[in-house]
Design a protein around this motif. Structure first.
Motif, PDB file in Angstrom:
ATOM      1  N   VAL A   1       0.864  -1.185   0.000  1.00 15.62           N
ATOM      2  CA  VAL A   1       0.000   0.000   0.000  1.00 15.62           C
ATOM      3  C   VAL A   1       0.895   1.227   0.000  1.00 15.62           C
ATOM      4  N   THR A   2       0.784   2.034  -1.041  1.00 16.02           N
ATOM      5  CA  THR A   2       1.589   3.246  -1.171  1.00 16.02           C
ATOM      6  C   THR A   2       0.690   4.467  -1.036  1.00 16.02           C
ATOM      7  N   ASP A   3       1.021   5.324  -0.089  1.00 18.47           N
ATOM      8  CA  ASP A   3       0.262   6.556   0.119  1.00 18.47           C
ATOM      9  C   ASP A   3       1.010   7.694  -0.572  1.00 18.47           C
ATOM     10  N   SER A   4       0.475   8.145  -1.689  1.00 23.01           N
ATOM     11  CA  SER A   4       1.107   9.218  -2.450  1.00 23.01           C
ATOM     12  C   SER A   4       0.457  10.558  -2.108  1.00 23.01           C
ATOM     13  N   GLY A   5       0.466  10.881  -0.820  1.00 22.68           N
ATOM     14  CA  GLY A   5      -0.044  12.175  -0.382  1.00 22.68           C
ATOM     15  C   GLY A   5      -1.545  12.267  -0.284  1.00 22.68           C
ATOM     16  N   ALA A   6      -2.226  11.124  -0.081  1.00 23.12           N
ATOM     17  CA  ALA A   6      -3.684  11.165   0.061  1.00 23.12           C
ATOM     18  C   ALA A   6      -4.068  11.873   1.354  1.00 23.12           C
ATOM     19  N   ARG A   7      -5.146  12.641   1.309  1.00 24.45           N
ATOM     20  CA  ARG A   7      -5.591  13.390   2.483  1.00 24.45           C
ATOM     21  C   ARG A   7      -6.809  12.720   3.101  1.00 24.45           C
ATOM     22  N   SER A   8      -6.928  12.856   4.407  1.00 23.12           N
ATOM     23  CA  SER A   8      -8.141  12.387   5.078  1.00 23.12           C
ATOM     24  C   SER A   8      -9.327  13.214   4.587  1.00 23.12           C
ATOM     25  N   PHE A   9     -10.501  12.594   4.550  1.00 24.01           N
ATOM     26  CA  PHE A   9     -11.678  13.302   4.047  1.00 24.01           C
ATOM     27  C   PHE A   9     -12.930  12.737   4.700  1.00 24.01           C
ATOM     28  N   SER A  10     -14.029  13.446   4.549  1.00 25.29           N
ATOM     29  CA  SER A  10     -15.308  13.009   5.122  1.00 25.29           C
ATOM     30  C   SER A  10     -15.870  11.871   4.286  1.00 25.29           C
ATOM     31  N   PHE A  11     -15.983  10.702   4.906  1.00 25.32           N
ATOM     32  CA  PHE A  11     -16.492   9.536   4.206  1.00 25.32           C
ATOM     33  C   PHE A  11     -16.928   8.498   5.234  1.00 25.32           C
ATOM     34  N   VAL A  12     -17.532   7.411   4.740  1.00 24.94           N
ATOM     35  CA  VAL A  12     -17.983   6.334   5.620  1.00 24.94           C
ATOM     36  C   VAL A  12     -16.959   5.204   5.556  1.00 24.94           C
ATOM     37  N   PRO A  13     -16.171   4.981   6.610  1.00 26.64           N
ATOM     38  CA  PRO A  13     -15.104   3.973   6.569  1.00 26.64           C
ATOM     39  C   PRO A  13     -15.576   2.584   6.154  1.00 26.64           C
ATOM     40  N   ARG A  14     -16.740   2.161   6.645  1.00 24.81           N
ATOM     41  CA  ARG A  14     -17.245   0.821   6.346  1.00 24.81           C
ATOM     42  C   ARG A  14     -17.307   0.556   4.839  1.00 24.81           C
TER      43      ARG A  14
END
Length: 305
Positions: free
Chosen positions: A125-138
């Protein structure tokens, strides 16, 4: 309210019932797929409302993994991987972290693959600068889990008998408006003639199974504890026929609902899921998710009959 959610969780009975109707040509598969799309879209709405209410009523203390298992069982869970983050949360999380959820899904699917095949391809899993955001984790967790289950199974079956398995790669990126994800594998790809069929609730390349063996409901994310409990119950009862069935059943496939539900969840919440396949090589799955705080005008309308 919790009892209502649990009572309405056996969605595999509904899908299996429609499957039998389709087998005897009493209903067209296309009509059934449209009806199930509408039904599961409505479930997203009601589940989110109920979950948000329960979350507020319990002062923010979420219940244990959505009530996946009644009773206690001594078994590591996906939450042991990252105990401070719960990917099963069913209400909107204003700080939903896509890379963190992808790692949860990778950990879960890798363990399920080990249980089924005794081996698992490496999942990066590579995180290329993704930002947290409002969403439903499930729902994001469900999408990642289903895409990864397809990828690891295809990789193992395509490279059966070889000393090494090519990795399955997950890339997460995004900007102010969209979170973008890609799941790539070298599992042989999907035949061009089958590309349209993969979005049907009745299409599976595995041996079809009547109900989920790794979760309580078809439209719920997988839970390793549910799988282990299911196997333990068969051994306690001493039902050798059921034990043999459990060994042959794959918790990674067989229901036929993973891709259509993943596409539905992405679409309902303002995004989309696309597949790009190279037959006899591999498949790339792309997920584009709008940030809910900025996408209320793009949420999917649902027909109520």
């Amino acid at each position: 309210l919790r009892n209502i959610k649990k009572r309405h969780s056996h969605t595999n009975l509904l899908v299996n019932g429609f499957r039998h109707y389709a087998e005897v040509d009493q209903l067209k598969v296309g009509d059934i797929n449209d009806w199930l799309d509408n039904f599961f879209s409505l479930r997203v709405s009601t589940n989110m409302l109920m979950s948000h209410y329960l979350h507020l009523a319990s002062d923010g203390l979420s219940s244990s993994i959505h009530g996946s298992i009644t009773g206690s069982i001594s078994c590591p869970t996906v939450l042991d991987f990252d105990p401070e983050y719960n990917p099963y949360l069913s209400c909107i999380d204003p700080h939903c972290n896509p890379a963190r959820i992808a790692r949860h899904a990778a950990h879960l699917v890798s363990r399920m693959c080990q249980l089924r095949y005794g081996v698992s391809p490496r999942i990066t899993v590579t995180d290329s600068g993704a930002r947290s955001f409002s969403f439903v984790p499930r729902y994001l967790f469900y999408i990642f889990s289903e895409l990864l289950k397809n990828s690891v199974r295809a990789t193992i079956e395509e490279h059966e008998g070889r000393d090494t398995l090519p990795p399955v790669e997950v890339m997460i990126s995004g900007d102010e408006a969209v979170c973008s994800c890609r799941v790539s594998d070298k599992g042989g790809g999907i035949p061009v003639a089958n590309l349209d069929q993969v979005w049907s609730y009745f299409y599976t390349t595995a041996e079809p199974i009547e109900g989920p063996v790794s979760r309580l409901a078809i439209d719920a994310p997988a839970d390793i504890r549910w799988l282990v409990q299911h196997e333990a119950d068969a051994h306690v009862v001493g039902d050798q026929e059921e034990i043999d069935k459990m060994i042959l059943k794959s918790p990674l496939a067989g229901l036929g609902c993973g891709l259509p539900l993943s596409r539905l969840y992405a679409s309902y919440l303002g995004g989309r899921l696309e597949l790009q396949s190279l037959p006899r090589y591999g498949t790339d799955a792309f997920v584009y998710l709008s940030r809910l705080a900025q996408s209320s005008d793009r949420l999917r309308a649902v027909r109520v009959h």
